[in-house]
Design an enzyme around this catalytic site. Structure first.
Site, PDB file in Angstrom:
ATOM      1  N   ASP A 154       4.369   2.030   6.649  1.00  0.00           N
ATOM      2  CA  ASP A 154       5.503   2.834   5.960  1.00  0.00           C
ATOM      3  C   ASP A 154       6.608   3.160   6.919  1.00  0.00           C
ATOM      4  OD1 ASP A 154       5.949   3.402   3.450  1.00  0.00           O
ATOM      5  OD2 ASP A 154       4.767   4.998   3.179  1.00  0.00           O
ATOM      6  N   ASP A 167       1.250   5.094  -3.588  1.00  0.00           N
ATOM      7  CA  ASP A 167       0.700   6.648  -3.327  1.00  0.00           C
ATOM      8  C   ASP A 167      -0.295   6.902  -4.171  1.00  0.00           C
ATOM      9  OD1 ASP A 167       2.702   6.704  -1.498  1.00  0.00           O
ATOM     10  OD2 ASP A 167       4.279   7.221  -2.896  1.00  0.00           O
TER      11      ASP A 167
END
Length: 531
Positions: free
Chosen positions: A351, A423
């Site tokens: 990320d 997520d």
């Protein structure tokens, strides 16, 4: 997090340019009775002009559409055509302030510059044009076309810039969906684990069960391979988005339809009605499951056809997305805490790299990115989420909820609050492991409950930072530490860290000692329960 990155990338607008770039609203009104009104996104420079914060203090001007010219010379338009009007011209050939000086000299009171490319910051040097006083704003060319089609040729416009809301209450809905999905996915995984433990006592079913589990278990090696595949896929999407986006949409339709079927089939299986069967190819199948398969397929097809219908398609996408996440969390099995740490840690680094580091890689020597349309290097994740080349097709890898607060951001950025599937899925795999470990060690759900609460706390922390910084946040940056640290503390406090790190040994014992006799099976089960 290929998934997690794309998931969340839609939220991010990081690495802002150093020049001032402010979002505002162009409020347009038609000449009908009653007049039709519509709002459009604009970009302006607050160092040049201060726009009113409400419509009450805004002044309307008649719009003169001159998008056939770039207004780099006063000779391009007839004398008197602009007097006391708002004028829209095309971007190009000369600077914004050069256009503004010409428009102001011809009597215009407002200048709109239409752009066919993505809106960017207005960055001319205002000190060279101190005499320019009229408002200047950048607007999408497609919005000008839409304005003419919806409102007619006679349009009055004004500019204003309402303050950003302190908190978008759609985040509450996002929070409830995320926590519900993670909690239910973890619980469902625990139920499946309990059934597997019971199946160990049945020698006839044991070999079949073992093969099934082997196909869905994530080992440290497969975790690393998975992350590498995600990296490659994200880079390919960056360069070949216009074609691969339809591949992703097709895969999502297929996977979400199967996931919705699995979720609903598990519920229907608990209902003791409608169990009539038919025989097909020497196999019997419940009629209600046939209708269920048709329903789930139809739901995915309807979404695919109407996916760009913002008024209601988001509801169907969220339902399919929740089913996809639930099935993913229940099906993919982390064998131990070690694999969980590797997975969450690598995806967090992934990320950070593709959001914070790639802008320095995508920038060439001329200050343009690979597409040649941005002076500041773009994050690969942000580009893929927004759609390179301004592609209208978006990747269906997010939970979407319409924003409840009206602001310029809903027009300029995204009219939805977004949370990526990653997520939910990535921390959800850890929650599911905690639930299975509770079942294996008979620990009264302490790991599962603690990790679920930690996930909820991580989500709240994400939203708090989002509200304070007014900038999209990478959720895994908060979710990964919260869940990993909490799970570790629980294991350390209960003096079970070694077992928690290596996982239950009942699968290994069953695989190594499998002889087909009840004694070996019972021994493996007893060891699992004793931990």
């Amino acid at each position: 997090m290929g998934a997690a990155g794309l998931l969340r990338a839609a939220l991010w607008a990081l690495l802002l340019p150093l020049v001032a770039a402010d979002e505002g609203i162009l409020h347009a009104s038609g000449s009908g009775v009653p007049p039709i009104t519509k709002d459009y996104c604009i970009i302006y420079n607050s160092n040049w002009v201060s726009l009113p914060k409400t419509l009450d203090n805004a002044t309307f001007r008649t719009l003169e559409n001159l998008t056939s010219t770039v207004l780099c010379s006063s000779a391009e338009v007839p004398s008197g055509l602009m007097k006391d009007k708002a004028v829209v011209v095309m971007r190009g050939n000369c600077t914004f302030l050069e256009k503004a000086r010409i428009a102001q000299s011809l009597g215009a009171k407002m200048l709109l510059i239409a752009s066919k490319s993505r809106l960017s910051a207005i960055s001319d040097n205002k000190t060279d044009f101190e005499d320019v006083t009229l408002p200047i704003a950048l607007i999408r060319y497609n919005d000008i076309v839409d304005m003419q089609l919806v409102l007619g040729k006679e349009v009055n416009v004004t500019l204003y810039s309402p303050p950003l809301p302190e908190f978008d209450y759609s985040m509450v809905v996002i929070f409830l969906i995320a926590v519900f999905t993670v909690a239910l996915g973890g619980y469902w995984s625990g139920v499946a684990e309990l059934e597997n433990l019971k199946a160990v006592a049945s020698p006839g079913e044991r070999e079949t069960r073992w093969k099934k589990e082997e196909n869905v278990t994530f080992t440290p090696v497969t975790v690393i391979l998975f992350v590498v595949i995600c990296c490659v896929m994200l880079v390919l999407l960056y360069f070949f988005y216009k074609w691969l986006v339809y591949v992703i949409i097709s895969v999502f339709c297929l996977a979400s339809a199967m996931s919705l079927y699995n979720c609903l089939a598990a519920l229907i299986g608990e209902i003791p009605f409608g169990q009539c069967r038919i025989t097909c190819s020497n196999k019997t199948i419940e009629v209600r499951l046939i209708f269920l398969a048709i329903f789930c397929t139809a739901a995915a097809v309807v979404w695919a056809v109407f996916r760009n219908e913002d008024r209601w398609a988001w509801i169907l996408q969220d339902i399919l997305g929740v089913a996809f996440c639930l099935n993913f969390i229940k099906t993919l099995k982390m064998p131990n805490f070690k694999s969980c740490v590797i997975l969450l840690g690598l995806l967090l680094l992934y990320d950070v790299f593709f959001v914070f580091i790639t802008p320095f890689i995508t920038k060439d020597n001329n200050g343009l990115n690979f597409y040649g349309n941005d002076k500041n290097g773009a994050s690969i994740m942000v580009e893929v989420a927004a759609g390179p080349f301004g592609n209208s097709e978006k990747l269906p890898v997010v939970i979407r909820v319409p924003r409840l607060e009206h602001s310029a951001s809903t027009l300029c950025d995204l009219p939805f609050s977004l949370l990526g599937f990653g997520d939910i899925i990535v921390p959800g795999l850890l929650v599911a492991y905690c639930r299975r470990f509770d079942v294996q060690t008979r620990s009264s759900s302490i790991y599962y409950i603690s990790c679920t609460i930690a996930y909820a706390v991580g989500m709240v922390l994400t939203f708090v930072v989002l509200a304070l910084m007014k900038m999209g946040q990478p959720a895994l940056l908060y979710l990964v530490p919260c869940t990993l640290i909490t799970s570790s503390l629980v294991a350390w406090r209960r003096k079970e860290m070694k077992k928690f790190w290596k996982g239950s040994s009942y699968q290994m014992m069953e695989h190594l000692d499998y002889t087909g006799n009840e004694e070996s099976t019972a021994s493996a089960t007893e060891q699992s329960g004793g931990q």
